[in-house]
Design a protein around this motif. Structure first.
Motif, PDB file in Angstrom:
ATOM      1  N   ASP A 171       1.188  -3.500   6.708  1.00 51.81           N
ATOM      2  CA  ASP A 171      -0.097  -2.933   6.337  1.00 51.81           C
ATOM      3  C   ASP A 171      -1.093  -2.936   7.493  1.00 51.81           C
ATOM      4  O   ASP A 171      -1.912  -2.040   7.617  1.00 51.81           O
ATOM      5  N   SER A 219      -2.625   6.445   7.395  1.00 54.20           N
ATOM      6  CA  SER A 219      -3.882   5.944   6.855  1.00 54.20           C
ATOM      7  C   SER A 219      -4.654   7.063   6.149  1.00 54.20           C
ATOM      8  O   SER A 219      -5.257   6.844   5.094  1.00 54.20           O
ATOM      9  N   ILE A 265      -2.816   7.850   2.760  1.00 54.87           N
ATOM     10  CA  ILE A 265      -3.037   6.809   1.751  1.00 54.87           C
ATOM     11  C   ILE A 265      -4.464   6.865   1.217  1.00 54.87           C
ATOM     12  O   ILE A 265      -4.696   6.795   0.004  1.00 54.87           O
ATOM     13  N   MET A 278      -9.514  -1.456  -2.889  1.00 53.35           N
ATOM     14  CA  MET A 278      -8.330  -1.936  -2.183  1.00 53.35           C
ATOM     15  C   MET A 278      -8.757  -2.668  -0.926  1.00 53.35           C
ATOM     16  O   MET A 278      -9.619  -2.183  -0.179  1.00 53.35           O
ATOM     17  N   LEU A 293      -7.272  -4.294   2.596  1.00 56.33           N
ATOM     18  CA  LEU A 293      -6.113  -4.320   3.479  1.00 56.33           C
ATOM     19  C   LEU A 293      -5.874  -5.756   3.949  1.00 56.33           C
ATOM     20  O   LEU A 293      -6.747  -6.379   4.522  1.00 56.33           O
ATOM     21  N   LEU A 335      -5.258   7.597  -2.749  1.00 56.95           N
ATOM     22  CA  LEU A 335      -5.893   6.585  -3.592  1.00 56.95           C
ATOM     23  C   LEU A 335      -7.282   7.020  -4.064  1.00 56.95           C
ATOM     24  O   LEU A 335      -7.671   6.755  -5.205  1.00 56.95           O
ATOM     25  N   THR A 358       0.818  -1.209   0.000  1.00 53.32           N
ATOM     26  CA  THR A 358       0.000   0.000   0.000  1.00 53.32           C
ATOM     27  C   THR A 358       0.854   1.262   0.000  1.00 53.32           C
ATOM     28  O   THR A 358       0.551   2.238  -0.688  1.00 53.32           O
ATOM     29  N   GLN A 418       2.368   1.823  -3.402  1.00 51.51           N
ATOM     30  CA  GLN A 418       1.332   2.235  -4.349  1.00 51.51           C
ATOM     31  C   GLN A 418       1.014   3.718  -4.182  1.00 51.51           C
ATOM     32  O   GLN A 418       0.887   4.450  -5.158  1.00 51.51           O
TER      33      GLN A 418
END
Length: 436
Positions: A361, A417, A420, A433, A435, A424, A302, A305
């Motif tokens: 993650d 968090s 991200i 996505m 987790l 995204l 993650t 990405q």
């Protein structure tokens, strides 16, 4: 003399107690023999002069001893003994009653020790033992034998413990108080595996600390080890909670058959809505086995990405299956996404020899990122909000040439968090996505 705040060296107390009991017994027997030969009494208690001498020697054993023993700091008990021995001289009480009172006080001292020094049970994970022992210590009707039995249940009772203690006490006495000899003996006894001759697991930091500081007593070394052990017992349940949460997520993913049956339809609908960069479809091979990765079912890092999505020069890290993810992702995170604080990480200070927290993650929700670095198309991570607050000022000064006040540190970081999710959703609103 003030009472020490750390656990005493009980073997030195044992040596002193045995020596003082022997000396007292020898003196009393000598007085009895002298009375029998010189005073002609059938029993020393019939001779006022010799009986007084015998009782005075017994009183000195407890009230004027120079060695550190269990009763040394119990001043109220000393005053009570003075009265009891005075009564015994006048035959208003007996030696047997005095001995019973001494045994009662020793039991009270033992219970007090168990309350004051919880490290006696720091290695015990049985909650029943802890609760039962606390109840016993507060219940005068529970005998000392019951209390001792519960302590043995908690810490484990070696079959040859008494012989081992005796042998160790002899070695300590033979050292004659020599600091270097005692240190060598303590290192061998408490820090080394007796079968291999190597330091016990996780003992080396404490061993190095003890042997490098000639002023550190073994009591202080034990105190530090016990304190760390109790702190770790608090931390371990927190780690177990996150591991359990990760396992629950994995089981839920595998068990969710309804999600699997709807996956094809959901992906088709999402494909019409999403606007994603080519970088997420021009995938590298699996990081573990090198196979080509299916773009419709990607297991990816993650953090990598998100970095790619904001235009960073770090490539994607992907896996072709959950098995490859499990086999390789922990190593990848350990190498690429460790806490930026390094040796200054708060985890290093709090857990001693434990390794720094790796931001996998499942713990991403706890990590924090430097906001300025996000703007520069990179993710600089700290393992927790506290770690970020304590280290962001140094990071800003060294890498952004910005000086900030310590109390303003929180405004320079953001939860990983949040970053991200924002990245995204902004860059690929149609991608789903999960987790791991």
């Amino acid at each position: 003399m003030a009472q020490p705040l750390i656990t005493p060296e009980h073997w030195t107390e044992l040596i002193a107690a045995r020596r003082q009991r022997r000396l007292c017994s020898e003196h009393v027997e000598a007085l009895k023999r002298s009375c029998a030969s010189e005073c002609g009494k059938r029993h020393v208690s019939e001779c006022a002069k010799c009986w007084s001498l015998v009782l005075e020697r017994m009183r000195q054993r407890y009230s004027e001893g120079q060695d550190r023993e269990w009763f040394t700091y119990r001043k109220a008990f000393h005053q009570e003994l003075e009265g009891l021995f005075a009564d015994a001289k006048e035959h208003r009480t007996s030696v047997r009653q005095i001995e019973a009172r001494i045994e009662s006080e020793k039991e009270a001292w033992y219970r007090w020790n168990l309350r004051k020094y919880p490290e006696y049970l720091v290695t015990c994970d049985d909650q029943y033992v802890h609760e039962e022992l606390r109840a016993m210590l507060d219940d005068p009707d529970r005998s000392r034998d019951e209390v001792v039995g519960m302590v043995w249940r908690g810490i484990g009772k070696p079959p040859d413990w008494a012989e081992h203690v005796d042998a160790f006490a002899v070695e300590v006495a033979a050292a004659g108080g020599n600091p270097a000899a005692l240190q060598r003996l303590y290192v061998k006894e408490f820090f080394m595996n007796h079968e291999t001759g190597e330091p016990l697991d996780h003992s080396k930091p404490y061993l190095d600390d003890y042997t490098s500081n000639e002023n550190m007593s073994i009591e202080e070394a034990f105190g530090k080890l016990s304190k760390d052990a109790q702190e770790i017992k608090i931390i371990i349940p927190q780690r177990e909670f996150f591991v359990s949460r990760l396992n629950d997520l994995r089981r839920a993913k595998m068990a969710d058959e309804l999600e699997k049956t709807q996956q094809a339809t959901s992906e088709a609908q999402a494909a019409e809505e999403r606007i994603s960069g080519d970088e997420l479809y021009n995938l590298p091979p699996c990081s573990v086995c090198g196979k080509v990765v299916d773009t419709n079912d990607v297991f990816s890092c993650t953090v990598c990405q998100a970095t790619v999505q904001i235009g960073g020069n770090q490539g994607l890290t992907v896996y072709c299956s959950e098995e490859c993810y499990d086999a390789g992702h922990a190593k990848h995170v350990d190498e690429m996404h460790r806490c930026h604080a390094g040796d200054n990480c708060v985890q290093n200070r709090e857990t001693g020899p434990e390794e720094d927290v790796v931001m996998e993650d499942d713990t991403a929700l706890d990590a924090f990122a430097c906001k300025d670095c996000v703007g520069l198309k990179r993710l600089t991570l700290f393992c927790s909000e506290r770690c970020a607050s304590e280290n962001i000022a140094r990071h800003q000064h060294e890498e952004h040439e910005t000086k900030i006040e310590a109390d303003a540190a929180s405004s320079w970081v953001s939860s990983l968090s949040h970053e991200i999710e924002t990245i995204l959703q902004r860059e690929n609103p149609g991608i789903k996505m999960v987790l791991m």
